[in-house]
Design a protein around this motif. Structure first.
Motif, short mmCIF file in Angstrom:
data_model
loop_
_atom_site.label_atom_id
_atom_site.label_comp_id
_atom_site.label_asym_id
_atom_site.label_seq_id
_atom_site.Cartn_x
_atom_site.Cartn_y
_atom_site.Cartn_z
N THR A 31 0.82 -1.20 0.00
CA THR A 31 0.00 0.00 0.00
C THR A 31 0.86 1.25 0.00
N ALA A 32 1.79 1.35 0.89
CA ALA A 32 2.68 2.52 0.94
C ALA A 32 3.90 2.19 1.79
N PRO A 33 4.85 1.41 1.23
CA PRO A 33 6.03 1.09 2.02
C PRO A 33 6.89 2.34 2.22
N ASP A 34 7.62 2.36 3.32
CA ASP A 34 8.52 3.49 3.56
C ASP A 34 9.65 3.51 2.53
N CYS A 35 10.12 2.34 2.16
CA CYS A 35 11.25 2.25 1.24
C CYS A 35 11.09 1.00 0.38
N VAL A 36 11.51 1.10 -0.88
CA VAL A 36 11.47 -0.04 -1.80
C VAL A 36 12.90 -0.34 -2.25
N TYR A 37 13.29 -1.61 -2.11
CA TYR A 37 14.58 -2.10 -2.59
C TYR A 37 14.29 -2.90 -3.86
N GLU A 38 15.04 -2.66 -4.94
CA GLU A 38 14.91 -3.46 -6.15
C GLU A 38 16.29 -3.86 -6.64
N GLY A 39 16.40 -5.12 -7.01
CA GLY A 39 17.65 -5.64 -7.54
C GLY A 39 17.50 -7.13 -7.77
N THR A 40 18.55 -7.75 -8.25
CA THR A 40 18.49 -9.20 -8.44
C THR A 40 18.36 -9.86 -7.07
N ALA A 41 17.90 -11.09 -7.06
CA ALA A 41 17.76 -11.82 -5.80
C ALA A 41 19.12 -11.91 -5.10
N ARG A 42 20.16 -12.15 -5.85
CA ARG A 42 21.51 -12.22 -5.29
C ARG A 42 21.91 -10.90 -4.63
N ASP A 43 21.70 -9.80 -5.35
CA ASP A 43 22.09 -8.49 -4.83
C ASP A 43 21.27 -8.10 -3.60
N LEU A 44 19.97 -8.41 -3.61
CA LEU A 44 19.15 -8.13 -2.43
C LEU A 44 19.67 -8.89 -1.22
N TYR A 45 19.94 -10.17 -1.41
CA TYR A 45 20.44 -11.01 -0.31
C TYR A 45 21.74 -10.44 0.26
N LEU A 46 22.68 -10.15 -0.63
CA LEU A 46 23.97 -9.63 -0.18
C LEU A 46 23.84 -8.26 0.49
N ALA A 47 23.02 -7.40 -0.05
CA ALA A 47 22.84 -6.06 0.53
C ALA A 47 22.19 -6.14 1.90
N LEU A 48 21.21 -7.03 2.07
CA LEU A 48 20.55 -7.15 3.37
C LEU A 48 21.48 -7.73 4.43
N ASN A 50 24.55 -6.81 4.49
CA ASN A 50 25.61 -5.79 4.50
C ASN A 50 26.89 -6.25 3.79
N ARG A 51 26.72 -7.06 2.76
CA ARG A 51 27.86 -7.56 2.00
C ARG A 51 27.95 -6.90 0.62
N LEU A 52 27.03 -5.99 0.34
CA LEU A 52 26.99 -5.28 -0.94
C LEU A 52 26.49 -3.87 -0.63
N PRO A 53 27.08 -2.86 -1.23
CA PRO A 53 26.63 -1.50 -0.94
C PRO A 53 25.20 -1.25 -1.44
N ARG A 68 19.28 3.47 7.71
CA ARG A 68 19.09 3.25 9.15
C ARG A 68 19.04 1.75 9.46
N ARG A 69 18.33 0.97 8.63
CA ARG A 69 18.27 -0.48 8.82
C ARG A 69 19.67 -1.06 8.79
N ARG A 70 20.49 -0.56 7.89
CA ARG A 70 21.84 -1.06 7.77
C ARG A 70 22.68 -0.77 9.03
N GLU A 71 22.44 0.36 9.65
CA GLU A 71 23.16 0.71 10.87
C GLU A 71 22.71 -0.14 12.05
N VAL A 72 21.41 -0.39 12.14
CA VAL A 72 20.84 -1.09 13.30
C VAL A 72 21.02 -2.60 13.22
N PHE A 73 20.78 -3.17 12.04
CA PHE A 73 20.84 -4.63 11.89
C PHE A 73 22.19 -5.03 11.31
N ARG A 74 23.08 -5.39 12.19
CA ARG A 74 24.41 -5.83 11.81
C ARG A 74 24.50 -7.35 11.94
N PRO A 75 24.86 -8.06 10.84
CA PRO A 75 25.00 -9.52 10.95
C PRO A 75 26.22 -9.91 11.75
#
Length: 75
Positions: A31-48, A50-53, A68-75
């Motif tokens: 309906t109205a997400p705060d943020c949308v991430y788009e990329g290949t499945a591989r790139d999404l996985y790696l970015a989430l 924190n292995r890809l910028p 902010r998610r990247r700062e708070v959720f550190r693997p």
């Protein structure tokens, strides 16, 4: 947040950052997400993990949420 894999048809997820954080397969457009991430499945996985910028993904909406998610959720 809404996550969309551009290389896998129908591969969309909604992620809610809260306590607890959760992700679920999106069955309808968000309906109205705060943020949308788009990329290949591989790139999404790696970015989430924190292995890809974030600059390697297409981000839209409130991009500060992604940073902010990247700062708070550190693997």
């Amino acid at each position: 947040m809404h996550l969309r894999a551009t290389d896998v048809p129908g591969a969309d997820w909604t992620a809610v950052l809260g306590d607890p954080a959760r992700a679920e397969r999106a069955t309808a457009p968000p309906t109205a997400p705060d943020c949308v991430y788009e990329g290949t499945a591989r790139d999404l996985y790696l970015a989430l993990w924190n292995r890809l910028p974030l600059s390697d993904l297409a981000l839209s909406g409130e991009v500060s949420v992604a940073h902010r998610r990247r700062e708070v959720f550190r693997p």
